[in-house]
Scaffold this motif. Structure first.
Motif, short mmCIF file in Angstrom:
data_model
loop_
_atom_site.label_atom_id
_atom_site.label_comp_id
_atom_site.label_asym_id
_atom_site.label_seq_id
_atom_site.Cartn_x
_atom_site.Cartn_y
_atom_site.Cartn_z
N TYR A 422 -18.65 16.19 36.35
CA TYR A 422 -17.32 16.35 36.92
C TYR A 422 -16.45 17.10 35.92
O TYR A 422 -16.29 16.66 34.78
N LEU A 423 -15.92 18.22 36.37
CA LEU A 423 -15.13 19.10 35.51
C LEU A 423 -13.66 18.99 35.89
O LEU A 423 -13.28 19.28 37.03
N THR A 424 -12.85 18.53 34.95
CA THR A 424 -11.41 18.43 35.15
C THR A 424 -10.74 19.53 34.36
O THR A 424 -10.95 19.64 33.15
N LEU A 425 -9.95 20.35 35.05
CA LEU A 425 -9.28 21.47 34.40
C LEU A 425 -7.77 21.25 34.39
O LEU A 425 -7.22 20.64 35.31
N PRO A 426 -7.10 21.72 33.36
CA PRO A 426 -5.63 21.62 33.34
C PRO A 426 -5.04 22.32 34.55
O PRO A 426 -5.66 23.21 35.14
N LYS A 427 -3.85 21.90 34.95
CA LYS A 427 -3.19 22.58 36.07
C LYS A 427 -3.07 24.06 35.77
O LYS A 427 -2.67 24.45 34.68
N GLY A 428 -3.43 24.89 36.74
CA GLY A 428 -3.43 26.33 36.52
C GLY A 428 -4.78 26.85 36.07
O GLY A 428 -4.99 28.07 36.01
N GLY A 429 -5.71 25.92 35.74
CA GLY A 429 -7.05 26.35 35.34
C GLY A 429 -7.02 27.14 34.05
O GLY A 429 -6.37 26.76 33.09
N GLY A 430 -7.74 28.25 34.02
CA GLY A 430 -7.76 29.08 32.84
C GLY A 430 -9.17 29.32 32.33
O GLY A 430 -10.15 28.75 32.82
N LYS A 431 -9.27 30.19 31.37
CA LYS A 431 -10.53 30.54 30.74
C LYS A 431 -10.41 30.31 29.24
O LYS A 431 -9.32 30.24 28.68
N ASN A 432 -11.57 30.21 28.59
CA ASN A 432 -11.60 30.09 27.14
C ASN A 432 -10.75 28.90 26.65
O ASN A 432 -10.00 29.00 25.69
N LEU A 433 -10.90 27.78 27.34
CA LEU A 433 -10.06 26.61 27.08
C LEU A 433 -10.63 25.71 25.99
O LEU A 433 -11.86 25.63 25.81
N PRO A 434 -9.77 25.02 25.25
CA PRO A 434 -10.27 23.94 24.41
C PRO A 434 -10.88 22.88 25.32
O PRO A 434 -10.31 22.55 26.36
N THR A 435 -12.04 22.35 24.94
CA THR A 435 -12.81 21.54 25.87
C THR A 435 -13.31 20.27 25.22
O THR A 435 -13.70 20.25 24.05
N LEU A 436 -13.33 19.19 26.02
CA LEU A 436 -13.83 17.91 25.56
C LEU A 436 -15.08 17.54 26.34
O LEU A 436 -15.07 17.52 27.58
N MET A 437 -16.17 17.26 25.65
CA MET A 437 -17.33 16.62 26.24
C MET A 437 -17.03 15.12 26.25
O MET A 437 -16.76 14.53 25.19
N PHE A 438 -17.09 14.50 27.42
CA PHE A 438 -16.62 13.12 27.56
C PHE A 438 -17.69 12.27 28.26
O PHE A 438 -17.57 11.91 29.42
N PRO A 439 -18.78 11.92 27.55
CA PRO A 439 -19.85 11.12 28.15
C PRO A 439 -19.42 9.68 28.37
O PRO A 439 -18.64 9.11 27.60
N HIS A 440 -19.94 9.08 29.43
CA HIS A 440 -19.57 7.70 29.77
C HIS A 440 -20.29 6.69 28.89
O HIS A 440 -21.21 7.00 28.15
N GLY A 441 -19.86 5.42 29.00
CA GLY A 441 -20.50 4.34 28.28
C GLY A 441 -21.71 3.84 29.04
O GLY A 441 -22.17 4.43 30.00
N GLY A 442 -22.22 2.72 28.60
CA GLY A 442 -23.37 2.12 29.29
C GLY A 442 -24.56 1.91 28.38
O GLY A 442 -24.63 0.91 27.68
#
Length: 671
Positions: A422-442
Motif C-alpha cells: 500500500y503506497l501512501t503519497l503526500p497530497k499532490g503526489g510528486g516524484k523523487n520524494l523522501p520515502t519511508l519503508m514501513f513494514p508491519h509488526g507480527g
C-alpha cells in the motif's frame, strides 16, 4: 422487507465533514496531536433492546486526560460516565453488553510476579487482564472474583477476564474461564458459573490436561476445548449423547490440516470451522452427526484468508454471517442481510463496512466504516423505516478530505514472488520524494485497506510511505505465510528493500532519501535493514523493536518441553541467529538510528533496545535512545504516543529533509 438507503444519507455525511475538510484543505500540515492522540471514540456498542449506546471516549479537560466508558440513553439523551482511567494504572481493552443494563469491561495492565513458592522464588513479568462489571443504572462497578477465592493461589493467575458466555438470558450469572488452583499454582483453565450479584460461584467444567481454552454452544453448555501438546493441536468436542470428549481435526503447527472451531449454530450438532480451501482459510460448517465430518463450504475469498467471528441472529440464534475477509466488511449468508450489506456498501463506497451490534428485534444495528482515507465512522442504522446516520467519528480532526491518497500496488521480489503493498503519497503526489519503508509488526500480521494513523501522519509531513505484506505475512494463504518461516533477516528483509527499489524505478522515490521505520517486528526490520544493506537507508527508527533474535529464541525455550514454536518460526542455529541479530552486527550500521521503547513492554522486553543502544554506542554510531516510562508495547499512553511522534518527526526531518527548501514547514515543539 426493504433495505434501500436514501441519497440524503450521503448528502448528510458530506455536510458533516464539510467544515473540517475545508479548513484542513488549506492548512498543512495537520497538527501532530491530531494523529498521535488516542481515538476520540471507539468500541461503540448498542444495547440488545436498542435503547442505549456505550463507547470508549477520549477525555482531555484541564488536568484530566484519559479514556472513559460512557453510556447514552437514546430515549432521554442522558449521558453517564461509568468508568475512567488515565492510562497509567490500567488500560481499557474492550466493552460489551451482557444484557440491557449490565456492561462487561475487559482491562489490562503490565505487572510482575515476585513470590516465594516454598521451593523457589517465582519472578517473571506479566500482562494482567481483569474483568469489571458495570451496572449502567446505578453506576456500580464490581469484580467477578472474591478475595477469598484468589487467596487460594500462591501465584495469582494472570488472566482473570475470560468470559466464555455472558448468559444474556440469565441476569445474575456469567460463565468465566480461568486457571485452576492445583496446589496453589495456576494450571490448565477451569470454567465457573459466577453470580455477578453476590459473587458466589459453582463449577461448570473442570480442567483437563493440555486444554488451554473452553467454548460453549448456543445453549450455554461447555462443548468445545482447545487442546495442544508441543506442536500438535486438536479440537475437543463434547458428545451430547455420551458426554464424552472427542478429539477432532488434529494438526501440527504450520500444516495444511489446520482447523479452528468458530462456534456452534443454533442446532447444537452444527459446528462452524475455519479450515483451508484451495490453500486459503475459509469458513465451513460441519454436522457432527456425520461420521465422515464432511465440510460444507459457507464462504471463501479467492485472494485472502477469511477470518473473523461468527455473526448470530438475535431473533433465531442462527449463524447469519462472518466478521469479514482480508479486504472487505461483514459477509452475510442470508439473502435479507446480503441485501442490507450491499445497500450500505453502495451508500458508503470505497470503505470497508462492518455491520454489528444488531438489536434483539433486528431493526437497529451499528455500522463501522473504515478505509485508507476514512479514519473511522460509526453509523446507527435502522431497517424500518430505512435510516443510516453518522453518530461518532473515531478521529474528529481527521476527515477524509484531509487525508492522503492510498494506492494498492504490487511489485516483484528478487526471486519473482509478487509482494502486495500500500503506497501512501503526500497530497499532490510528486516524484523523487523522501520515502519511508514501513513494514508491519507480527510478523504474522498484515496491512490492509484500513486507516493507518502512522502512514497518514508521515504522508502529511511530505513523505511517500510504502507498507508491504512481505512473505510470512498472514492473510494470503498457507504457502505465502509459510514462505516466511526461518526467513527473518533474509528473504523477508529483501522483500522490504525490493519495495524501495521498485519505487525508485517508478521515479516516486529519491534513492538518496529513504528511511526504514517500524514497530515490534517492524522495528526489527528497520534495524536489520540498516545492518544488512547499510548503504540503502539514510536512517532507521525502531519502536519497541527486536534487536537480539538469538535471545528472543532462547527466552522462549522451556524446561518442560523440547518444542519451541519460536524456533520453528525463526530457527535454532545459534550462530545463524547471531548473524540475523542487529545487536551483534552494530559495526555494519552507517545510518543514524532512533530507538523508542516502553519500559513496561511485555511483548518485546526493553532490553532489546537497551542492548542495541549499548552496541551502537560502543561502535561510536549515531544513535538516540528514548525510554518511555509507564508505557507498554502499543503506545497506549497518549502522552508517550505524542512524545514518540514528536521525536520521529524531528528525526526524519533532520536526516531525510536536511536543509532542502521543499521540506514541510513543521515544528516539533509547537503542536
Amino acid at each position: 422487507m426493504g433495505f434501500s438507503l436514501r441519497l440524503s444519507i450521503v448528502i448528510f455525511l458530506s455536510v458533516i465533514y464539510l467544515g473540517l475538510a475545508a479548513a484542513f484543505a488549506t492548512a498543512a500540515p495537520i497538527p501532530l496531536k491530531h494523529f498521535a492522540n488516542l481515538p476520540d471514540v471507539s468500541n461503540v456498542t448498542l444495547s440488545p433492546n436498542g435503547n442505549k449506546i456505550v463507547s470508549k471516549i477520549r477525555i482531555d479537560v484541564g488536568d484530566r486526560q484519559g479514556i472513559a466508558v460512557q453510556s447514552q440513553d437514546l430515549v432521554t439523551k442522558e449521558k453517564k460516565m461509568l468508568l475512567f482511567t488515565d492510562n497509567t494504572k490500567y488500560f481499557i481493552s474492550s466493552i460489551w453488553w451482557k444484557d440491557d443494563t449490565t456492561l462487561l469491561v475487559r482491562t489490562w495492565y503490565p505487572s510482575e510476579r515476585d513470590t516465594w513458592t516454598g521451593f523457589s522464588q517465582a519472578r517473571f513479568k506479566t500482562r494482567e487482564t481483569r474483568l469489571l462489571i458495570i451496572n449502567t443504572e446505578t453506576g456500580e462497578v464490581t469484580s467477578p472474583y472474591t478475595t477469598a477465592y484468589l487467596k487460594q493461589f500462591t501465584i495469582l493467575p494472570v488472566n482473570l477476564s475470560n468470559v466464555i458466555s455472558s448468559l444474556p438470558n440469565d441476569p445474575d450469572h456469567i460463565l468465566m474461564s480461568s486457571a485452576s488452583s492445583e496446589r496453589g499454582f495456576p494450571s490448565y483453565p477451569t470454567v465457573h458459573k459466577i453470580n455477578i450479584k453476590n459473587h458466589s460461584k459453582t463449577s461448570a467444567q473442570r480442567s483437563k490436561d493440555r486444554v488451554y481454552g473452553w467454548r460453549t454452544d448456543q445453549q450455554s453448555r461447555v462443548r468445545l476445548a482447545i487442546w495442544r501438546k508441543d506442536d500438535r493441536n486438536a479440537t475437543l468436542v463434547k458428545n451430547l449423547k455420551t458426554n464424552k470428549w472427542n478429539k477432532l481435526w488434529p494438526y501440527t503447527d504450520f500444516s495444511e490440516d489446520e482447523v479452528h472451531a468458530l462456534g456452534f449454530d443454533k442446532d447444537p450438532n452444527i459446528l462452524y470451522i475455519n479450515a483451508y480451501h484451495e490453500k486459503r482459510m475459509a469458513v465451513f460448517k460441519v454436522d457432527l452427526r456425520d461420521k465422515k465430518l464432511n465440510r460444507q463450504l459457507m464462504y471463501a475469498d479467492e485472494h485472502y484468508d477469511v477470518f473473523g467471528g461468527l455473526v448470530y441472529s438475535p431473533l433465531t440464534g442462527e449463524v447469519i454471517g462472518i466478521g469479514g475477509s482480508g479486504e472487505e466488511g461483514t459477509k452475510f449468508f442470508t439473502p435479507k442481510l446480503k441485501k442490507l450489506q450491499a445497500s450500505i456498501d453502495k451508500a458508503l463506497a470505497n470503505t470497508r463496512n462492518f455491520i454489528y451490534s444488531i438489536t434483539d428485534d433486528e431493526n437497529k444495528y451499528l455500522v463501522y466504516s473504515t478505509g485508507p482515507t476514512e479514519s473511522g465512522t460509526y453509523y446507527m442504522g435502522q431497517v424500518k423505516p430505512p435510516k443510516l446516520k453518522a453518530i461518532a467519528y473515531r478521529y474528529n480532526q481527521l476527515p477524509p478530505d484531509a487525508l492522503a491518497s492510498v494506492e494498492k500496488i504490487s511489485y516483484p521480489a528478487r526471486d519473482g514472488l509478487s509482494i502486495e503493498a500500500y503506497l501512501t503519497l503526500p497530497k499532490g503526489g510528486g516524484k523523487n520524494l523522501p520515502t519511508l519503508m514501513f513494514p508491519h509488526g507480527g510478523p504474522f500480521a498484515r496491512d490492509s485497506l484500513s486507516f493507518d494513523y502512522w502512514a497518514q501522519f508521515f504522508a502529511n509531513r511530505g513523505y511517500a510511505v510504502l507498507q508491504m505484506n512481505f512473505r510470512g505475512s498472514e492473510g494470503q494463504g498457507l504457502e505465502f505465510r509459510n514462505s516466511g518461516l526461518k526467513k527473518w533477516g533474509k528473504e523477508m528483509q529483501d522483500d522490504i528493500e525490493d519495495g524501495a527499489l521498485d519505487l525508485i524505478k517508478r521515479g516516486i522515490t529519491d534513492p538518496n532519501r529513504v528511511c526504514i521505520v517500524g514497530a515490534s517486528y517492524g522495528g526489527y526490520a528497520a534495524l536489520m535493514g540498516v545492518t544488512k544493506t547499510p548503504d540503502r537507508y539514510k536512517c532507521a527508527i525502531s519502536v519497541n523493536g527486536v534487536s537480539n533474535v538469538r535471545e528472543l529464541v532462547t527466552d522462549n525455550r522451556s524446561l518442560w518441553s523440547s518444542y519451541n514454536v519460536v524456533e520453528e518460526m525463526i530457527g535454532d542455529d545459534l550462530k545463524e541467529l547471531k548473524q540475523i541479530s542487529p545487536v551483534y552486527n552494530a559495526q555494519k550500521i552507517k545510518a543514524p538510528v532512533l530507538l523508542i521503547h516502553g519500559a513496561l513492554d511485555r511483548q518485546v522486553p526493553i532490553k532489546h533496545s537497551e542492548q542495541m543502544h549499548e552496541a551502537l554506542l560502543k561502535e561510536k554510531k549515531d544513535v538516540t535512545f528514548v525510554q518511555q516510562p509507564m508505557e507498554d508495547h502499543y503506545l497506549s499512553n497518549e502522552a508517550n504516543r505524542v512524545e514518540a511522534f514528536k521525536l520521529i518527526e524531528a528525526f526524519l526531518a533532520k536526516h531525510l529533509l536536511g536543509n532542502r527548501t521543499d521540506k514541510p514547514s513543521t515544528s516539533v515543539l509547537t503542536h
